[in-house]
Design an enzyme around this catalytic site. Structure first.
Site, PDB file in Angstrom:
ATOM      1  N   CYS A 144     -43.840 -18.436  58.305  1.00 45.89           N
ATOM      2  CA  CYS A 144     -42.872 -19.602  58.040  1.00 45.89           C
ATOM      3  C   CYS A 144     -41.303 -18.944  57.522  1.00 45.89           C
ATOM      4  O   CYS A 144     -40.474 -19.511  57.946  1.00 45.89           O
ATOM      5  CB  CYS A 144     -43.382 -20.570  57.054  1.00 45.89           C
ATOM      6  SG  CYS A 144     -43.784 -20.198  55.388  1.00 45.89           S
ATOM      7  N   HIS A 271     -37.505 -23.676  53.442  1.00 47.04           N
ATOM      8  CA  HIS A 271     -37.114 -22.298  52.972  1.00 47.04           C
ATOM      9  C   HIS A 271     -35.855 -21.898  53.576  1.00 47.04           C
ATOM     10  O   HIS A 271     -35.296 -22.704  54.260  1.00 47.04           O
ATOM     11  CB  HIS A 271     -38.129 -21.067  53.941  1.00 47.04           C
ATOM     12  CG  HIS A 271     -39.607 -21.161  53.551  1.00 47.04           C
ATOM     13  ND1 HIS A 271     -39.857 -22.069  52.229  1.00 47.04           N
ATOM     14  CD2 HIS A 271     -40.728 -20.665  53.851  1.00 47.04           C
ATOM     15  CE1 HIS A 271     -41.170 -21.623  52.117  1.00 47.04           C
ATOM     16  NE2 HIS A 271     -41.721 -20.965  53.123  1.00 47.04           N
TER      17      HIS A 271
END
Length: 372
Positions: A144, A271
């Site tokens: 990710c 993120h």
């Protein structure tokens, strides 16, 4: 007939649309996957939900229909065209080959196969063609954190030739799974209401210690933790090595110089990555903005004078890779600095996996090369 319809008809004869299996359907990413299946164009026939034996029998809603979760068994893959896996590495390592042996293309979101030379590591906006050759019948989904930046960097690489990356990630608690989310909420609750904490060494740690640190090596509430993943050789973390190794494989640049520092921050989901990139060809900030605005899967939000740049609180729940703070290096026209945000549960996991599956259909790749 649309491309999607043509691909779907080709799977099993006229009118037959492919059967999709979602393995790990009851997990955090699996839940996002089911939501995406409702939101995105319907190219599927049967959608089969598979999970552990303890979740078998549960009924989940998918595209307006109730679907009963099946236990993970070899027979669960019979008749499946594409099986999307979001389960721990060891489960994928065992069961993705089983799905492939039963005739499905396994699209795996774990780390079990990412660096296997016979398994393509695919981001459709960057290297979609790699999905055509899959000797093991398996396609891997990147980590990710890599996915949070690679769509943007892939677009710039195509135009200017990427030479090196120096990155610092700011990774959300959900990257550590549901336990990471629960730990952050518990810690925030424990420190809420105090305006004294964070001013004396160790005071936050003392307050949250009753509830435990969960998957993190230090308190996450009122803190940042300069480590994510597990410890590897020479002091690097697994997350940092993933950024290096996966970026090289996706971009097809095995010698790409990459240095990463991964930091966990008190954010639930999304993120962020601060990127310093060097290219073989000179590139200005304005040129980079133009390239990124035209790139599929990228959204540019870059007006610092107006306070406009991507933050996790604004990006969570959205699909694009968001880019802002685009600056040319002060002393080298070959270098750029930029800030990237991406929802780690959507594009960072569920969405990219689903995009790979959709790409197999729309480009007629379900019968692609499985030869060595």
């Amino acid at each position: 007939m649309s491309a999607a319809g043509a691909g779907a008809d080709a799977v099993g004869g006229p009118g037959r649309r492919p059967t999709l299996a979602v393995v790990g359907a009851t997990g955090a990413v699996g839940t996002v996957m089911l939501s995406l299946l409702t939101e995105r164009p319907d190219v599927w026939g049967e959608i089969r939900l598979i999970a552990s034996a303890r979740s078998a029998g549960r009924i989940l809603r998918v595209r307006g229909r109730d679907v009963t979760v099946r236990a993970l068994t070899p027979e669960a893959f019979d008749g499946v065209d594409i099986a999307m896996f979001d389960v721990p590495d060891e489960i994928s390592a065992e069961w993705a080959p089983v799905a492939a042996a039963r005739g499905a293309v396994a699209v795996d979101n774990s780390g079990a196969f990412r660096m296997d030379p016979d398994v393509p590591l695919v981001v459709p906006e960057v290297n979609a063609a790699a999905a055509a050759r899959r000797p093991r019948g398996i396609i891997a989904n990147p980590n990710c954190t890599t996915l949070s930046m690679i769509v943007a960097m892939g677009a710039l690489h195509r135009g200017y030739g990427l030479e090196s990356l120096i990155v610092a990630s700011y990774q959300a608690a959900s990257g550590a799974g549901q336990i990471g989310i629960d730990t952050l909420y518990d810690q925030v609750e424990a420190v809420a209401g105090s305006r004294e904490l964070g001013q004396t060494a160790g005071d936050v740690r003392k307050v949250v210690s009753g509830g435990g640190l969960g998957p993190f090596p230090a308190p996450l509430a009122l803190n940042v933790v300069p480590f994510a993943g597990s410890l590897k050789e020479d002091g690097w973390s697994s997350e940092e090595l993933k950024i290096r190794n996966e970026s090289r494989k996706i971009l097809g640049v095995p010698g790409l110089r990459v240095s990463a520092t991964c930091v966990r921050v008190p954010v639930v989901t999304t993120h962020s990555v601060a990127v310093h990139a060097r290219f073989t060809t000179p590139v200005s900030a304005d040129e980079a903005r133009a390239v990124l605005r035209a790139a599929p899967g990228v959204a540019v939000l870059d007006d610092p004078a107006a306070g406009e740049y991507p933050t996790p609180a604004d990006v969570v729940g959205t699909d694009p890779t968001w880019v802002g703070r685009i600056r040319g290096a002060l002393d080298d026209p070959h270098e750029l600095d930029l800030f990237v945000c991406g929802d780690n549960l959507r594009k960072g996991a569920a969405l990219n996996t689903l995009q790979i599956a959709e790409h197999l259909i729309t480009d007629g790749l379900l019968t692609a090369d499985r030869a060595n």
